[in-house]
Design an enzyme around this catalytic site. Sequence first.
Site, PDB file in Angstrom:
ATOM      1  N   LYS A 113      63.928 -19.243  14.032  1.00  0.00           N
ATOM      2  CA  LYS A 113      65.162 -19.741  13.428  1.00  0.00           C
ATOM      3  C   LYS A 113      64.900 -20.754  12.320  1.00  0.00           C
ATOM      4  O   LYS A 113      65.737 -20.959  11.451  1.00  0.00           O
ATOM      5  CB  LYS A 113      66.064 -20.309  14.508  1.00  0.00           C
ATOM      6  CG  LYS A 113      66.516 -19.201  15.449  1.00  0.00           C
ATOM      7  CD  LYS A 113      67.589 -19.611  16.408  1.00  0.00           C
ATOM      8  CE  LYS A 113      68.097 -18.430  17.215  1.00  0.00           C
ATOM      9  NZ  LYS A 113      67.088 -17.865  18.141  1.00  0.00           N
TER      10      LYS A 113
HETATM   11  C1  LIG Z   1      67.198 -16.660  18.763  1.00  0.00           C
HETATM   12  C2  LIG Z   1      65.980 -16.072  19.351  1.00  0.00           C
HETATM   13  C3  LIG Z   1      65.878 -14.690  19.621  1.00  0.00           C
HETATM   14  C4  LIG Z   1      67.030 -13.732  19.413  1.00  0.00           C
HETATM   15  O1  LIG Z   1      67.340 -13.539  18.040  1.00  0.00           O
HETATM   16  P1  LIG Z   1      68.746 -12.918  17.619  1.00  0.00           P
HETATM   17  O2  LIG Z   1      68.814 -13.091  16.154  1.00  0.00           O
HETATM   18  O3  LIG Z   1      69.793 -13.734  18.335  1.00  0.00           O
HETATM   19  O4  LIG Z   1      68.761 -11.493  18.048  1.00  0.00           O
HETATM   20  C5  LIG Z   1      64.678 -14.204  20.107  1.00  0.00           C
HETATM   21  N1  LIG Z   1      63.637 -15.022  20.360  1.00  0.00           N
HETATM   22  C6  LIG Z   1      63.703 -16.353  20.121  1.00  0.00           C
HETATM   23  C7  LIG Z   1      62.523 -17.205  20.446  1.00  0.00           C
HETATM   24  C8  LIG Z   1      64.857 -16.924  19.609  1.00  0.00           C
HETATM   25  O5  LIG Z   1      64.918 -18.253  19.374  1.00  0.00           O
END
Ligand SMILES: *Cc1c(COP(=O)(O)O)cnc(C)c1O
Length: 471
Positions: A113
């Site tokens: 993110k």
């Molecule tokens: C947010 C997240 C996901 C999922 O991603 P999406 O965009 O919500 O499908 C998977 N792994 C980690 C470590 C995350 O922080």
Amino acid sequence: MKYISTRGGMSPLPFSDVLLEGLAPDGGLAVPERLPQISADMLEAWRGLPYAELAFRVLLLFVKDIPAEDLRKMTYAAYNSEVFGSEDIVPLRPLDDELSLLGLSEGPTLAFKDIAMQFLGQVFEYVLAQRGARLNVLGATSGDTGSAAEYALRGKRGVQVFMLSPQGRMSSFQRAQMYSLQDANIHNIAVRGVFDDCQDIVKTLAGDLAFKAAYNLGAVNSINWARIAAQVVYYFHGWLRATKAPGEQVSFAVPSGNFGNILAGHIARSMGLPVRRLVLATNENNVLEEFFRTGIYRPRAAAQTYATSSPSMDISRASNFERFIFDLVNRDPARVRELWAALARDGQFDLSGELPNFSARYGFVAGTSSHADRLATIRATYERSGILIDPHTADGVKVARAFVEPGIPMLVLETALPAKFSDTIEEALGKPAPLPPGMEDLAQRPQRVETMECDAQLVRDYIARHAGDAA
Ligand SMILES: *Cc1c(COP(=O)(O)O)cnc(C)c1O
């Protein structure tokens, strides 16, 4: 390039306007009026570009209301070795002869993110300065999103961040990471409740339109279009690193929850990137895998959402999914409205008639992984290649194996580093994950957090008292 709503009820808006909005006024999500197309020649011209330059070239296709040179400054400020530890930004590493890892977790909070949030932080500050506006970002987090937002927005002019987290429910690493920030514009609020209680408080306050307008409340949640656009970049980057010649195909495996990450892959593919398969991996919360297997979308109630050892994928409904469905129904907003009305009425909708298109037309395939799979995958990967992967990435690796094809590179998106989820690493290997350099003292740093009863009024008062704090 302007943006419309998946439900058809919004007149086209430029990028900067959809940036600051959450849902479109008609309840839909903002999507580009039409997707830019990339030719093979353009792709070849992008080979070897540094990540920040590639990000600039890709984002320029989506951002038409900010001067190009300003946009370029933002991508270079977001994607550099100071923020991501090395010039690679997103390294590509072979795991074995079948799979490679696309390293999306080299940013300050060790999860993918960061990549989108670092750009969001730059563009928020820019647009707010242009407009002479201030923004109070209110959010709820169970871990990764909140910390990525805080690290991206710390010290940014014109922005205050109010982040609710469930007291005592995050890992000690996640707590230390968020609560040790000392910036005056970052406000951590630990609520005596669970994540859903935090989310309810956010909904209550964001739903109070007078309060929302008076304090210019904003969100940085996963439906934010700028985050999706920034994520499109690393699919191009991964393809450019994994191929040598025009037209070569690559598959991507994506640990998924809210469908934000893999949606960016769908967009890159729709723009003409030669992507063979988009492999969607879920954990025990398999709403999305069920959809791609049966054509029936059936979100679960919070009570039927399991708490798993890949917690960032524990979702009951996938907030970005509507953007893909919009494309699947040939961008017909009336169809989208019908489907979401059915969802509200029946708790599900049925697109099984489209099943053949999922893979043939869009490249989607899906699979699930369990706690036992994660442990076995972490262990096998470590024993075979000496590489330690986190539980979410392990879900991706496990599911990817089933879809490997000869001659087509399979890139598994590494969505977090193992240090963030060390309990599960310890369960798998009998020893904790090492802390990344520079983070060894994280647990000892002083923490700054306000603890509150689970009461929207207390949070409202707190925001009113602190909304004007200088950043
Ligand atoms: C947010 C997240 C996901 C999922 O991603 P999406 O965009 O919500 O499908 C998977 N792994 C980690 C470590 C995350 O922080």
